[in-house]
Design an enzyme around this catalytic site. Sequence first.
Site, short mmCIF file in Angstrom:
data_model
loop_
_atom_site.label_atom_id
_atom_site.label_comp_id
_atom_site.label_asym_id
_atom_site.label_seq_id
_atom_site.Cartn_x
_atom_site.Cartn_y
_atom_site.Cartn_z
N GLY A 1 0.87 1.52 4.64
CA GLY A 1 0.44 0.22 4.14
C GLY A 1 -0.97 0.27 3.61
O GLY A 1 -1.61 1.33 3.55
N GLY A 2 -1.46 -0.91 3.23
CA GLY A 2 -2.80 -0.98 2.66
C GLY A 2 -3.89 -0.64 3.65
O GLY A 2 -4.98 -0.22 3.25
N PHE A 3 -3.62 -0.77 4.95
CA PHE A 3 -4.65 -0.50 5.96
C PHE A 3 -4.48 0.87 6.60
O PHE A 3 -5.29 1.25 7.43
CB PHE A 3 -4.61 -1.58 7.06
CG PHE A 3 -5.01 -2.94 6.56
CD1 PHE A 3 -6.32 -3.19 6.18
CD2 PHE A 3 -4.09 -3.96 6.47
CE1 PHE A 3 -6.69 -4.45 5.73
CE2 PHE A 3 -4.45 -5.21 6.03
CZ PHE A 3 -5.75 -5.46 5.65
N GLY A 4 -3.43 1.61 6.24
CA GLY A 4 -3.26 2.94 6.79
C GLY A 4 -1.82 3.29 7.04
O GLY A 4 -0.91 2.49 6.81
N ASP B 1 -2.06 -11.50 4.19
CA ASP B 1 -1.17 -10.48 3.65
C ASP B 1 0.24 -10.63 4.22
O ASP B 1 0.88 -9.65 4.61
CB ASP B 1 -1.72 -9.08 3.93
CG ASP B 1 -1.05 -8.00 3.06
OD1 ASP B 1 -0.51 -8.36 2.00
OD2 ASP B 1 -1.09 -6.83 3.44
#
Length: 678
Positions: free
Chosen positions: A355-358, A471
């Site tokens: 995902g966008g955070f890892g 999100d």
Amino acid sequence: MVSSRLLFFLSAIFLLTAPAVAQTPDFLYHDCLNDKGNYTANSTYERNLNHLLSSLSSNTEIDHGFYNSSYGQNSDQVFAIELCRGDVDPDVCRGCLNISTSLLKQHCPIQKEAIGWFDYCMLRYSNRSIFGVVETLPGFRMWSPYNVSANYLNQFNDDLRTLLESLRSEAVAGGPLRKFAARNATAPNFQTLYALVQCTADLSEQDCNNCLVGAIQDIPQCCGGKQGGRVIGPSCNIRFETYEFYNSTAASSPPSSPGEPPESPSPPLTNTNTTKGSESNTSRTIIIIIVSIAAFVVLVISFCVYFRVKRRPRREKLETAEDDEIRSVESLQFDFSTIRVATDNFSEANKLGQGGFGDVYKGRLSDGQVIAIKRLSKNSGQGDLEFKNEVLLVAKLQHRNLVRLLGFCLERDERLLIYEFMPNTSLDHFLFDPIKRAHLDWQRRYKIIGGIARGILYLHEDSRLRIIHRDLKASNILLDAEMNSKISDFGMARLFLLDQTQGNTSRIVGTYGYMAPEYAMHGQFSVKSDVFSFGVLVLEIVSGQKNNCFRNGENVEDLLSYAWKNWREGTASNIVDPTIMLGATTEIMRCIHIGLLCVQENVADRPTMASVILMLNSYSITLQVPSQPAFFMHSNIDLETTSRWMQSTWVTKSDERSKGNSVEASRNEASITELYPR
């Protein structure tokens, strides 16, 4: 004093824990009158019946709420009566009757005479003249499961009798367009009593009066001692409740004949004893003065006590709290070596997604517990202490519809978050897969929608912190073993420092297609930004397709545009995933309606999540008509076209009817139904 927010939350909890309603698009009650005879397929009678039913929705006289008509000759002649509740507007009335015409034929495919009731309308047809004839059968009764307190029962019955008799006289004199009356009156124990009575408009005054008298006399047998009840028949009906179940504005404005001004609504029953009212006001003033003086004295004493309190105990209390916080942080911290072993050194085989955070990995601890590990990207601007504090805050946000954060790990530049493991992965893996989608029937999808709504409400209103997710999307909705929905990544906005001031940010975090326009274009976010994302999610769940590539045959278009276009054109069923077309149609249409309310372009027009939960769980709440959604691409739609009938709130019955003459039917709370014997 209890805050208004707390009262609202408690009401929402009450609705969420109320008994489940059988959500099927069916009548409150219907009867095919089998003893009245049958017709054969493709007969003249069937053709006449089909012609008559198809013409009913296009008539203009139904604007007054009542219409009767016939078609055919001799033994093949068909007679029909339509009646809508007097407070229902014409569009809702037509929508209710449109569904009734098709549904009654489905239930009674060969019967010459049939009748069906929704909460808002009645449809009846027969091979004999039924105009101007008083009939009490077939019929049914419903009553509230809640009893009137024995201490107030006699007064309650007297007040109810007075109100119904007054309404009966008013309805009888209603004229040839509408014989309907509704009003409220004061009831014992600080309650308000609401009631309505109605006859079909083709009855004479005497016949209407006789029908209502008989219905009122039936109340002690069916609904004695109950807080609400109904007596419903072909020619007249009555209903009373201790909550406002009708549109009071529409109910007080009866239709007028052409050229005549509307009649003034009858005033509600009031206490005309002005002397008693004056004495009451004087007593109230004295009480207010005494309470104010007492409150002032208590306030002064409180200040004196406060300034005399020694500071050392206060410091000791703070130090104890700090020690507790430190111990809490330490209990949440995992060793990096433990996580590395649990994930087989973050092997690709254990990688669940990105995902966008890892990246996210599956792991198994030494005690056998399965966990999910999010390996955060290395762009968090926080130091170790700040990161620990934020993790501690997020870990305390626990709700059944949030993925539980079990702990964290810090080692040099590594930042790991350890979550409970969700065996059914994320919603998008089911929803957008043509094969797995079949596992999501409407009942499961509706349960998922409700879970997401409750989780967002907790983040917005009821948690220790006000969290704006920013999100929300299908891949951030995880599913447990029972397919319950749980929101993930709800603390990411706090764990990553953003350049933000008073709800504005120069760094947009989110996914296009789910992002509200004010956030995507201007960086302005609020709880209404999450509401927008929720609305997109609802439309995706109903349609089974992604918001940015809705497939319509050979064409691919934007989901919001497609949903809005079909809603305005009255073809909202085109939006629905074909695999759930056999689900609860009324409930599906209501969810589409709620989704469109959430994605409106104007921030102020979008509902709060508390309102969304009430709309999802209470059919007694009438939905507003949505305005054009944000990012709408096709503006050449006739904006005068409307499908407002979809906002109607219909009571549905239980499928238990076939098991006997007593069934359960419900609105936002259970009630009991009894059928008249035939």
